[in-house]
Design a protein around this motif. Structure first.
Motif, PDB file in Angstrom:
ATOM      1  N   ASP A 276       0.859  -1.346   0.027  1.00  0.00           N
ATOM      2  CA  ASP A 276       0.023   0.032  -0.044  1.00  0.00           C
ATOM      3  C   ASP A 276       0.892   1.398   0.224  1.00  0.00           C
ATOM      4  OD1 ASP A 276      -2.259  -1.428   0.019  1.00  0.00           O
ATOM      5  OD2 ASP A 276      -2.745  -1.184   1.917  1.00  0.00           O
ATOM      6  N   ALA A 277       2.068   1.218   0.700  1.00  0.00           N
ATOM      7  CA  ALA A 277       2.848   2.432   0.858  1.00  0.00           C
ATOM      8  C   ALA A 277       3.547   2.612  -0.527  1.00  0.00           C
ATOM      9  CB  ALA A 277       3.801   2.252   1.898  1.00  0.00           C
ATOM     10  N   ASP A 278       3.957   1.614  -1.168  1.00  0.00           N
ATOM     11  CA  ASP A 278       4.630   1.759  -2.548  1.00  0.00           C
ATOM     12  C   ASP A 278       3.645   2.466  -3.493  1.00  0.00           C
ATOM     13  OD1 ASP A 278       7.079   0.901  -1.439  1.00  0.00           O
ATOM     14  OD2 ASP A 278       6.974  -1.104  -2.173  1.00  0.00           O
ATOM     15  N   ALA A 279       2.407   1.753  -3.410  1.00  0.00           N
ATOM     16  CA  ALA A 279       1.225   2.243  -4.381  1.00  0.00           C
ATOM     17  C   ALA A 279       1.059   3.721  -3.994  1.00  0.00           C
ATOM     18  CB  ALA A 279       0.116   1.418  -4.148  1.00  0.00           C
ATOM     19  N   LEU A 280       0.959   3.935  -2.791  1.00  0.00           N
ATOM     20  CA  LEU A 280       0.664   5.559  -2.578  1.00  0.00           C
ATOM     21  C   LEU A 280       1.600   6.474  -3.006  1.00  0.00           C
ATOM     22  CD1 LEU A 280      -0.731   4.994   0.824  1.00  0.00           C
ATOM     23  CD2 LEU A 280      -1.979   6.143  -1.125  1.00  0.00           C
ATOM     24  N   LEU A 281       3.044   5.882  -2.810  1.00  0.00           N
ATOM     25  CA  LEU A 281       4.093   6.839  -3.362  1.00  0.00           C
ATOM     26  C   LEU A 281       4.021   6.884  -4.974  1.00  0.00           C
ATOM     27  CD1 LEU A 281       7.153   5.276  -1.407  1.00  0.00           C
ATOM     28  CD2 LEU A 281       6.076   7.671  -1.113  1.00  0.00           C
ATOM     29  N   GLU A 282       3.407   6.014  -5.704  1.00  0.00           N
ATOM     30  CA  GLU A 282       3.356   6.101  -7.131  1.00  0.00           C
ATOM     31  C   GLU A 282       2.291   7.148  -7.422  1.00  0.00           C
ATOM     32  OE1 GLU A 282       2.326   2.533  -9.011  1.00  0.00           O
ATOM     33  OE2 GLU A 282       4.188   1.442  -8.463  1.00  0.00           O
ATOM     34  N   GLN A 283       1.272   7.461  -6.572  1.00  0.00           N
ATOM     35  CA  GLN A 283       0.312   8.488  -6.722  1.00  0.00           C
ATOM     36  C   GLN A 283       1.191   9.706  -6.662  1.00  0.00           C
ATOM     37  OE1 GLN A 283      -3.697   7.767  -5.679  1.00  0.00           O
ATOM     38  NE2 GLN A 283      -3.090   5.567  -4.551  1.00  0.00           N
ATOM     39  N   PHE A 284       1.714   9.885  -5.283  1.00  0.00           N
ATOM     40  CA  PHE A 284       2.539  11.028  -5.035  1.00  0.00           C
ATOM     41  C   PHE A 284       3.477  11.269  -5.976  1.00  0.00           C
ATOM     42  CE2 PHE A 284       1.259  10.032  -0.568  1.00  0.00           C
ATOM     43  CZ  PHE A 284       0.650  11.322  -0.254  1.00  0.00           C
ATOM     44  N   ALA A 285       4.183  10.409  -6.738  1.00  0.00           N
ATOM     45  CA  ALA A 285       5.078  10.835  -7.707  1.00  0.00           C
ATOM     46  C   ALA A 285       4.467  11.455  -8.829  1.00  0.00           C
ATOM     47  CB  ALA A 285       5.865   9.469  -8.456  1.00  0.00           C
ATOM     48  N   GLY A 286       3.390  11.058  -9.333  1.00  0.00           N
ATOM     49  CA  GLY A 286       2.415  11.911 -10.153  1.00  0.00           C
ATOM     50  C   GLY A 286       2.335  13.331 -10.019  1.00  0.00           C
ATOM     51  N   TYR A 287       2.187  13.574  -8.758  1.00  0.00           N
ATOM     52  CA  TYR A 287       1.942  14.998  -8.214  1.00  0.00           C
ATOM     53  C   TYR A 287       3.346  15.750  -8.468  1.00  0.00           C
ATOM     54  CZ  TYR A 287       1.202  19.107  -5.819  1.00  0.00           C
ATOM     55  OH  TYR A 287       0.979  20.453  -5.411  1.00  0.00           O
ATOM     56  N   PHE A 288       4.409  15.141  -8.149  1.00  0.00           N
ATOM     57  CA  PHE A 288       5.629  15.811  -8.151  1.00  0.00           C
ATOM     58  C   PHE A 288       6.394  15.687  -9.305  1.00  0.00           C
ATOM     59  CE2 PHE A 288       5.189  14.998  -3.677  1.00  0.00           C
ATOM     60  CZ  PHE A 288       5.294  16.189  -3.276  1.00  0.00           C
ATOM     61  N   SER A 289       6.005  15.044 -10.386  1.00  0.00           N
ATOM     62  CA  SER A 289       6.350  14.810 -11.756  1.00  0.00           C
ATOM     63  C   SER A 289       6.381  16.277 -12.412  1.00  0.00           C
ATOM     64  CB  SER A 289       5.926  13.802 -12.606  1.00  0.00           C
ATOM     65  OG  SER A 289       5.931  12.349 -11.902  1.00  0.00           O
ATOM     66  N   PRO A 290       7.130  16.660 -13.147  1.00  0.00           N
ATOM     67  CA  PRO A 290       7.127  17.953 -13.741  1.00  0.00           C
ATOM     68  C   PRO A 290       6.052  17.531 -15.049  1.00  0.00           C
ATOM     69  CG  PRO A 290       9.220  17.033 -14.296  1.00  0.00           C
ATOM     70  CD  PRO A 290       8.756  16.049 -13.225  1.00  0.00           C
ATOM     71  N   PRO A 291       5.534  18.822 -15.262  1.00  0.00           N
ATOM     72  CA  PRO A 291       4.481  18.820 -16.594  1.00  0.00           C
ATOM     73  C   PRO A 291       5.283  18.456 -17.714  1.00  0.00           C
ATOM     74  CG  PRO A 291       4.689  21.188 -15.622  1.00  0.00           C
ATOM     75  CD  PRO A 291       5.333  20.273 -14.645  1.00  0.00           C
ATOM     76  N   PRO A 292       4.664  17.912 -18.995  1.00  0.00           N
ATOM     77  CA  PRO A 292       5.312  17.706 -20.273  1.00  0.00           C
ATOM     78  C   PRO A 292       5.981  19.070 -20.614  1.00  0.00           C
ATOM     79  CG  PRO A 292       2.866  17.010 -20.034  1.00  0.00           C
ATOM     80  CD  PRO A 292       3.144  17.471 -18.775  1.00  0.00           C
ATOM     81  N   GLN A 293       5.113  20.320 -20.418  1.00  0.00           N
ATOM     82  CA  GLN A 293       5.744  21.293 -21.014  1.00  0.00           C
ATOM     83  C   GLN A 293       7.240  21.652 -20.314  1.00  0.00           C
ATOM     84  OE1 GLN A 293       2.887  21.045 -19.687  1.00  0.00           O
ATOM     85  NE2 GLN A 293       1.410  22.107 -21.074  1.00  0.00           N
ATOM     86  N   ALA A 294       7.549  21.467 -19.201  1.00  0.00           N
ATOM     87  CA  ALA A 294       8.516  21.581 -18.333  1.00  0.00           C
ATOM     88  C   ALA A 294       9.689  20.493 -18.925  1.00  0.00           C
ATOM     89  CB  ALA A 294       8.612  21.191 -16.861  1.00  0.00           C
ATOM     90  N   GLU A 295       9.436  19.379 -19.175  1.00  0.00           N
ATOM     91  CA  GLU A 295      10.160  18.315 -19.822  1.00  0.00           C
ATOM     92  C   GLU A 295      10.633  18.763 -21.044  1.00  0.00           C
ATOM     93  OE1 GLU A 295      11.490  15.740 -18.450  1.00  0.00           O
ATOM     94  OE2 GLU A 295      10.594  15.198 -16.564  1.00  0.00           O
ATOM     95  N   LEU A 296       9.685  19.287 -22.126  1.00  0.00           N
ATOM     96  CA  LEU A 296      10.113  19.732 -23.092  1.00  0.00           C
ATOM     97  C   LEU A 296      10.964  20.813 -23.263  1.00  0.00           C
ATOM     98  CD1 LEU A 296       9.669  19.437 -26.264  1.00  0.00           C
ATOM     99  CD2 LEU A 296       7.556  21.035 -26.163  1.00  0.00           C
TER     100      LEU A 296
END
Length: 301
Positions: A276-296
């Motif tokens: 459960d903790a690892d699954a939750l971390l994946e959800q948090f990672a989605g929040y902290f990931s830079p938006p596509p524009q930032a990656e571009l």
């Protein structure tokens, strides 16, 4: 949301006597003994036994921790954002810590002469009675204060601005305040993510396949966090509320003893909480990931 109605600014001030003092004569002596420059080092004396200030220091440290935990980041001048929803809890916690400090200060001053006499023995020739403040002065050296003020709005800043460009200035100020608010809410995501990550890490095994040490504070810290996050969620961010509830349901309600070798150890529960903790971390990672524009933009740069 009306920021001036739903929140306020709070600034914490802690006064303390360190119980340490730079000794120039001792520093010069050490330098001379080792043929070193006098600027090569400094000798700082501990004026009292370490135990003398231990309780006071612990309370002041906890006060800073609670101040940060019960409020949100705001500016670089020491002010933090306190929501109206968390005002009562904040003041209750801080007032209790302030009262504890007053009691500890009284005990410290009562035992002060004994501590000074012990220091006379510990410091030997480095002891100087003039290094020690009087008891009356010490009463003013330990204190906890917090000050609450209103959150100023854009109109407050430009009320006396004589310029044809006031609308642009107002928009800039409002934009800056909005950025600060989003950063404040982002801090709540970060707190939850870091707490869940620590639980996940401690539910791993060592090189011999044995469970790592898992302390009660891993769960108690999570419980404290899921309690305060809803009161600090000033935007009513539904995603944050949902993640907080999941952390509460999947991790905070678990008893620590079931996650480590003990009479009530439950390997299945440990495996489930880890997943459960690892699954939750994946959800948090989605929040902290830079938006596509930032990656571009990064790739183009």
């Amino acid at each position: 949301m009306d920021l001036t109605r739903d929140a306020m600014l709070v600034r914490l001030r802690i006064s303390a006597w360190s119980g340490r003092l730079y000794d120039r004569e001792a520093s010069d002596h050490v330098a001379a003994q080792h043929d070193a420059s006098t600027s090569a080092g400094r000798y700082t004396k501990r004026l009292l036994p370490k135990v003398a200030l231990a309780a006071l220091n612990a309370t002041m440290s906890e006060t800073r921790t609670q101040h940060d935990a019960q409020s949100l980041p705001w500016d670089d001048k020491g002010s933090r954002l306190l929501t109206v929803a968390n005002y009562e809890h904040y003041t209750e916690v801080m007032d209790a810590l302030r009262e504890r400090l007053v009691r500890q200060r009284a005990r410290f001053i009562e035992d002060y002469d004994d501590y000074v006499e012990q220091a006379r023995i510990d410091l030997g020739k480095l002891f100087r009675i003039e290094d020690y403040p009087s008891k009356d002065r010490l009463r003013d050296r330990f204190s906890i204060r917090y000050r609450i003020t209103a959150v100023p709005d854009a109109d407050h800043f430009i009320a006396r601005l004589a310029s044809d460009d006031t609308e642009r200035v107002k928009r800039d100020i409002e934009s800056h305040i909005e950025e600060q608010l989003h950063d404040a809410v982002g801090d709540l995501y970060r707190r939850l993510a870091e707490a869940v990550e620590r639980v996940s890490e401690r539910l791993d095994e060592d090189g011999d396949g044995k469970p790592l040490v898992f302390r009660d504070t891993m769960i108690s810290n999570i419980r404290d966090l899921v309690d305060v996050v809803p009161r600090l969620n000033i935007f009513g961010d539904q995603r944050l509320a949902h993640l907080c509830q999941q952390v509460k349901d999947r991790i905070a309600r678990v008893e620590p003893d079931s996650l480590r070798p003990s009479k009530t150890f439950d390997p299945a529960a440990r495996d489930r909480v880890k997943r459960d903790a690892d699954a939750l971390l994946e959800q948090f990672a989605g929040y902290f990931s830079p938006p596509p524009q930032a990656e571009l933009a990064r790739e183009v740069a």
